[in-house]
Motif scaffolding. Sequence first.
Motif, PDB file in Angstrom:
ATOM      1  N   VAL A   1      19.333  -2.998   3.617  1.00  0.00           N
ATOM      2  CA  VAL A   1      18.791  -2.508   4.688  1.00  0.00           C
ATOM      3  C   VAL A   1      19.736  -1.950   5.745  1.00  0.00           C
ATOM      4  N   VAL A   2      20.937  -2.684   5.936  1.00  0.00           N
ATOM      5  CA  VAL A   2      21.836  -2.060   6.707  1.00  0.00           C
ATOM      6  C   VAL A   2      22.552  -0.894   6.156  1.00  0.00           C
TER       7      VAL A   2
ATOM      8  N   GLN B   1      21.610 -14.674  -0.784  1.00  0.00           N
ATOM      9  CA  GLN B   1      20.181 -14.890   0.002  1.00  0.00           C
ATOM     10  C   GLN B   1      20.303 -13.654   1.069  1.00  0.00           C
ATOM     11  N   MET B   2      21.145 -12.847   1.492  1.00  0.00           N
ATOM     12  CA  MET B   2      21.256 -11.964   2.351  1.00  0.00           C
ATOM     13  C   MET B   2      21.392 -10.435   1.665  1.00  0.00           C
ATOM     14  N   GLN B   3      21.132 -10.471   0.272  1.00  0.00           N
ATOM     15  CA  GLN B   3      21.404  -8.902  -0.166  1.00  0.00           C
ATOM     16  C   GLN B   3      20.383  -7.886   0.410  1.00  0.00           C
ATOM     17  N   GLY B   4      19.149  -8.343   0.531  1.00  0.00           N
ATOM     18  CA  GLY B   4      18.235  -7.544   0.876  1.00  0.00           C
ATOM     19  C   GLY B   4      18.497  -7.076   2.355  1.00  0.00           C
TER      20      GLY B   4
ATOM     21  N   PHE C   1      18.865  -2.501  11.013  1.00  0.00           N
ATOM     22  CA  PHE C   1      18.922  -1.014  10.676  1.00  0.00           C
ATOM     23  C   PHE C   1      19.146  -0.199  11.667  1.00  0.00           C
ATOM     24  N   LEU C   2      18.839  -0.534  12.916  1.00  0.00           N
ATOM     25  CA  LEU C   2      19.172   0.236  14.033  1.00  0.00           C
ATOM     26  C   LEU C   2      20.502   0.271  14.336  1.00  0.00           C
TER      27      LEU C   2
ATOM     28  N   PRO D   1      16.926 -13.660   7.047  1.00  0.00           N
ATOM     29  CA  PRO D   1      17.250 -12.362   7.005  1.00  0.00           C
ATOM     30  C   PRO D   1      16.109 -11.387   7.142  1.00  0.00           C
ATOM     31  N   VAL D   2      15.124 -11.798   6.552  1.00  0.00           N
ATOM     32  CA  VAL D   2      13.850 -10.815   6.780  1.00  0.00           C
ATOM     33  C   VAL D   2      13.748 -10.517   8.082  1.00  0.00           C
ATOM     34  N   ASN D   3      13.785 -11.496   8.999  1.00  0.00           N
ATOM     35  CA  ASN D   3      13.285 -11.183  10.525  1.00  0.00           C
ATOM     36  C   ASN D   3      14.518 -10.270  11.085  1.00  0.00           C
ATOM     37  N   MET D   4      15.531  -9.831  10.526  1.00  0.00           N
ATOM     38  CA  MET D   4      16.579  -9.067  11.207  1.00  0.00           C
ATOM     39  C   MET D   4      16.671  -7.762  10.617  1.00  0.00           C
TER      40      MET D   4
END
Length: 513
Positions: free
Chosen positions: A334-335, A327-330, A390-391, A382-385
């Motif tokens: 991004v990372v 569920q956190m692959q997206g 990314f930063l 996850p989409v909220n992070m």
Amino acid sequence: MASTNPYVPRDWLPHERPMLPGSPSSPLHSPPKRAAYAVVGFIVAMTGGLGNALVTANLLNLQGSLGAYASEMAWLPAAYVMTNVSMNILLVKFRQQYGLRLFTEVFLLLYALVTFAHLFVNDLGSAIAVRAAHGMVGAALTSLGLYYTLQAFPAKHRLKGLVLGLGFSQLALPLARIFSSELLEFGEWRGLYLFELGLALLSLACVLALKLPPGDRIKTFEPLDFLTFSLFAPGVALLCAVLSLGRFGWWTETAWLGWALAGAIVLITAGFAVEHHRARPLLNTRWLTSASIIRLGVAITLIRIVLSEQATGAVGFLTALGMTNDQMQGLFGVVLLGSVAGLAASAMTIHRKRIAMPIVVSLILMTIGALIDAHATNLTRPVNMYVSQFLLGFGGTFFLGAAMLSGMSGVIAEPRNLISFSVLFGMAQNLGGLLGAALLGTFQIVREKFHSSILVESLTLQDPWWPRGSRAAPAPRPDCWPTRRFAMPKRWCRWGRRPRARPMCWRTTTCFC
């Protein structure tokens, strides 16, 4: 007749001369061969970091396969750091006297054999042995991947190769979290170790097929080197054990943690005392205690502590909410994108006169990302992070080249400081990560116990259904018919209403609506 003495300095052309003893020379290469060196450098660097990253990303799954507790599973990443930091002490001298290739080939073969044997022995002890072997090999593969990457760049772009060679291994953890679930589906825990075995064999084949150019070798080992190692290595191992397992056994309640920490302090101090009074020290304590080097070590350690918000804070938070790697692959994608962007930006902007700027920019970006995540709630997904992580990914790779370059000036001026700098850089990176995870994990446990105590203290045997005094309860519907009423103290009742004239409050246990 050519001399058979391997320690006789060779006659090098000006552009071929090795930077330091033990490092390869820099002959001219054709573009296809430079591309081959870049590919091999990436494979070797990923082998050094991806095996441990696969285990770190799947500790919960491996815990069930090995039948171990969470406190026992913490030994796996700890064993890797123990041997990885310690081997940096001898690796530089081994490379200078015998060549890096011999060390790497021997330990790559050992690593492959241990990993292969673990496929048939499924217990915690063998898993720890694999991680310890990987830590030893990873110390060599980090340097080897850097040297291969440097061969892919001409002299005028050598700094870009330095940044990329250091940064390749930093991509291992987000990459492991993206595709490790498929490996578990393929063969459960054996899928991870089969992939790790394949990487080791692939790296061994690449190293044997494409050899590094030769360099100068010198005799460096002295008997006191092994005394220093015998003091420093167990001291670092004890310190890693304390930092990794302190929050599981709890710092003030487990006796062996205190004894281990005391032993670590004594052993490491004794090792530095031996080195301080040597004529030709393995670790140059006077250089390590200079103001500029202390600032560098503190800066790298603090950055690693800040980056623990990504590995321990964000991922641990989402895992506590019941999410898995699938569920956190997206988020991990991004990372990974942020880490690649940070590497590319660092390679394009690196300059000897602007060393402090990348470190400051990285800290600012990571601070912004951490502040964004500070507002996370149980509704955060996850989409909220994406922006914050990314930063953090960008900042985590953007500072590496500048940090390495700031210490290399003292190494080039005095080559004997190379071992000291390698130990400093490795310890700041690895122990900074363990310290960050320990501090953040301890803070999470303390705050969780605090809030749990507030919730539990309002529960009674007479009213176990809802904690009294909670303001989070929904307001009663006006058309509900309460079945009974009970007396409560003069405080907030379970409906969020404050009783005024009388200490009586209606409660609905069954509604006829």
